[in-house]
Design a protein around this motif. Structure first.
Motif, PDB file in Angstrom:
ATOM      1  N   TYR A   1       5.722  47.781  73.776  1.00  0.00           N
ATOM      2  CA  TYR A   1       4.353  48.075  73.352  1.00  0.00           C
ATOM      3  C   TYR A   1       4.253  48.056  71.827  1.00  0.00           C
TER       4      TYR A   1
ATOM      5  N   TYR B   1       1.702  49.929  69.065  1.00  0.00           N
ATOM      6  CA  TYR B   1       0.628  50.893  68.805  1.00  0.00           C
ATOM      7  C   TYR B   1       0.338  50.914  67.311  1.00  0.00           C
TER       8      TYR B   1
ATOM      9  N   ASP C   1       9.810  51.147  77.329  1.00  0.00           N
ATOM     10  CA  ASP C   1      10.224  52.013  78.413  1.00  0.00           C
ATOM     11  C   ASP C   1      10.781  51.191  79.559  1.00  0.00           C
TER      12      ASP C   1
ATOM     13  N   PRO D   1       9.324  57.756  80.185  1.00  0.00           N
ATOM     14  CA  PRO D   1       8.897  58.074  78.824  1.00  0.00           C
ATOM     15  C   PRO D   1       9.091  56.900  77.865  1.00  0.00           C
ATOM     16  N   LEU D   2       8.206  56.840  76.877  1.00  0.00           N
ATOM     17  CA  LEU D   2       8.303  55.816  75.849  1.00  0.00           C
ATOM     18  C   LEU D   2       9.365  56.202  74.825  1.00  0.00           C
TER      19      LEU D   2
ATOM     20  N   GLN E   1      -1.285  53.802  64.445  1.00  0.00           N
ATOM     21  CA  GLN E   1      -1.616  55.215  64.271  1.00  0.00           C
ATOM     22  C   GLN E   1      -2.379  55.379  62.972  1.00  0.00           C
TER      23      GLN E   1
ATOM     24  N   PHE F   1      10.144  55.317  70.961  1.00  0.00           N
ATOM     25  CA  PHE F   1       9.464  54.738  69.815  1.00  0.00           C
ATOM     26  C   PHE F   1      10.437  54.374  68.702  1.00  0.00           C
ATOM     27  N   GLY F   2      10.073  53.352  67.933  1.00  0.00           N
ATOM     28  CA  GLY F   2      10.720  53.094  66.664  1.00  0.00           C
ATOM     29  C   GLY F   2      10.147  54.013  65.597  1.00  0.00           C
ATOM     30  N   ASN F   3      10.629  53.870  64.364  1.00  0.00           N
ATOM     31  CA  ASN F   3      10.191  54.757  63.289  1.00  0.00           C
ATOM     32  C   ASN F   3       9.025  54.207  62.480  1.00  0.00           C
TER      33      ASN F   3
ATOM     34  N   PHE G   1       3.670  51.288  65.323  1.00  0.00           N
ATOM     35  CA  PHE G   1       4.834  51.725  66.089  1.00  0.00           C
ATOM     36  C   PHE G   1       5.070  50.796  67.260  1.00  0.00           C
TER      37      PHE G   1
ATOM     38  N   LEU H   1      -3.165  51.547  71.624  1.00  0.00           N
ATOM     39  CA  LEU H   1      -2.368  50.425  72.093  1.00  0.00           C
ATOM     40  C   LEU H   1      -2.981  49.095  71.654  1.00  0.00           C
TER      41      LEU H   1
ATOM     42  N   LEU I   1      -2.704  57.609  68.761  1.00  0.00           N
ATOM     43  CA  LEU I   1      -2.059  56.301  68.852  1.00  0.00           C
ATOM     44  C   LEU I   1      -2.888  55.394  69.759  1.00  0.00           C
TER      45      LEU I   1
END
Lengths: 113, 111
Positions: free
Chosen positions: A33, A35, A94, A101-102, A37, A104-106, A90, A45, A43
């Motif tokens: 995915y 996203y 999953d 749960p997802l 923010q 995430f990267g940073n 982001f 999509l 967040l």
């Protein structure tokens, strides 16, 4: 185990320039995915993929394109950047998409001037 | 329109002062409610998934509960390292890839 890795971490673009954000995951996840923010907003999509070679539109897809040529990579492209695309992006992945749960990267902080 | 609302927007607590964060939702066909923790400059990190009213999950000083219209994240005797933004998100039904996120509660624990 790196999890989800995003590059670059920061980028400044001028209006009209193009760029590609890279996302790589090493967990063999099927679903990936993108996203964005923004302050005061949850967040949102942009696009997602349910497997290698697939892509689908999310909530706010306009101005973005994506590709998933390899299972571990998901690329987000901006063809002609606009100031409204200034945001933190982001990538997430999953295992099944059905409630797992997802991860995430940073994030990539993008500024368009 | 499906909505997820978190309150308060920000919360400052003294170390050891317990409290609760709220996530209310107006969606039909809820198939999962997720809590994430987000530290500054980082991506969200998964905490809990709740599926049905009455369900509870615990992890260290955190406990998440779910009713038919809202979820609470209870923080017991918090420490400064619990300072973060806490996000909740809902998934509408299996096979729907869209998670609807709230805007988060920014929690600060003062030593």
């Amino acid at each position: 185990n790196a999890g989800v890795t995003q590059t670059p971490k920061f980028r400044v673009l001028k209006t009209g320039q193009s760029m590609t954000l890279l996302c790589a995951q090493d967990m063999n996840h099927e679903y990936m995915y993108w996203y964005r923010q923004d302050p005061g907003m949850g967040l949102r999509l942009i696009h997602y993929s349910v497997g290698e070679g697939t892509t689908a539109k999310g909530e706010v897809p306009d101005g973005y394109n994506v590709s998933r040529l390899k299972k571990q990579n998901f690329l987000l492209g901006l063809e002609s950047a606009a100031p409204s695309q200034t945001s933190v992006y982001f990538c997430a992945s999953d295992r099944t998409g059905g409630g797992s749960p997802l991860h995430f990267g940073n994030g990539t902080r993008l500024t368009v001037t | 329109e499906d909505q997820v609302t978190q309150s308060p927007e920000a919360l400052r607590l003294q170390e050891g002062e317990s409290s609760s964060l709220n996530c209310s939702y107006t969606v039909s066909g809820l198939r999962g409610l997720f809590w994430y923790r987000q530290d500054p400059g980082k991506g969200p990190e998964f905490l809990f998934t709740l599926y049905s009213a009455g369900e509870e999950k615990e992890k260290e000083r955190l406990k998440a509960t779910l009713t038919k219209k809202e979820s609470f994240l209870h923080i017991t005797a918090p420490k400064p390292e619990d300072s973060a933004t806490y996000l909740c998100a809902v998934r509408l039904n299996f096979g729907n890839e869209k998670l609807t996120f709230g805007t988060g509660t920014r929690l600060t624990i003062i030593p």
